[in-house]
Design a protein around this motif. Sequence first.
Motif, short mmCIF file in Angstrom:
data_model
loop_
_atom_site.label_atom_id
_atom_site.label_comp_id
_atom_site.label_asym_id
_atom_site.label_seq_id
_atom_site.Cartn_x
_atom_site.Cartn_y
_atom_site.Cartn_z
N GLY A 1 43.58 39.69 29.22
CA GLY A 1 43.54 38.91 27.99
C GLY A 1 43.70 37.42 28.21
N ALA A 2 44.05 37.00 29.42
CA ALA A 2 44.22 35.58 29.71
C ALA A 2 42.86 34.89 29.79
CB ALA A 2 44.98 35.40 31.02
N ALA A 3 42.86 33.61 29.52
CA ALA A 3 41.61 32.84 29.60
C ALA A 3 41.13 32.79 31.05
CB ALA A 3 41.83 31.44 29.07
N VAL A 4 39.83 32.76 31.21
CA VAL A 4 39.24 32.72 32.55
C VAL A 4 39.27 31.28 33.05
CG1 VAL A 4 37.15 33.13 33.87
CG2 VAL A 4 37.76 34.68 32.03
N GLN A 5 39.90 31.08 34.20
CA GLN A 5 39.98 29.75 34.79
C GLN A 5 38.73 29.47 35.62
OE1 GLN A 5 42.47 27.71 34.05
NE2 GLN A 5 43.39 29.31 32.79
N ALA B 20 38.72 37.34 37.44
CA ALA B 20 38.86 37.29 35.98
C ALA B 20 37.50 37.20 35.31
CB ALA B 20 39.74 36.11 35.58
N LEU B 21 36.57 36.49 35.93
CA LEU B 21 35.22 36.37 35.37
C LEU B 21 34.51 37.72 35.36
CD1 LEU B 21 33.19 34.27 34.28
CD2 LEU B 21 32.31 34.10 36.60
N MET B 22 34.63 38.47 36.46
CA MET B 22 34.02 39.81 36.50
C MET B 22 34.67 40.73 35.47
SD MET B 22 33.10 40.54 40.51
CE MET B 22 34.77 40.86 40.94
#
Length: 129
Positions: free
Chosen positions: A47-51, A57-59
């Motif tokens: 649920g965290a924003a993608v850095q 996290a992007l995948m």
Amino acid sequence: MKKITHRISCASTAISSVFLWACSAAVTSAQAALPKMPTPTGGGVGGAAVQEGDWIALMGAYFKQGIAMLGLVLAAASFIAIVIGAMQNWKSYSEGRLTLGELKQFMVVGVIVIAFIVLMVSYASEVLA
């Protein structure tokens, strides 16, 4: 004879390496003007924003979007299947092979199934968010 074949193979290797270098240079300059893909707004798996630069996290974010799209496609396919079944039952009712009670029963159950599918897809998209 061995010297001639060795020179030919060396020359062909040199030509092919120059050709490969020229092709890679052409492709590199062609990709230089491509825009960056935007990061998904829903966030990663936790649920965290993608850095920027965080590939894991992007995948995960793209995986979440793919699952959401799959749920919407399955909901649309089930809606179409229920509508097609309702039209077939209406045709059977028009021809006199089906009673009005059976037609109403199919319509009521079809509406309940569609509502359940929409509820489950919305619940799944909330859980993934």
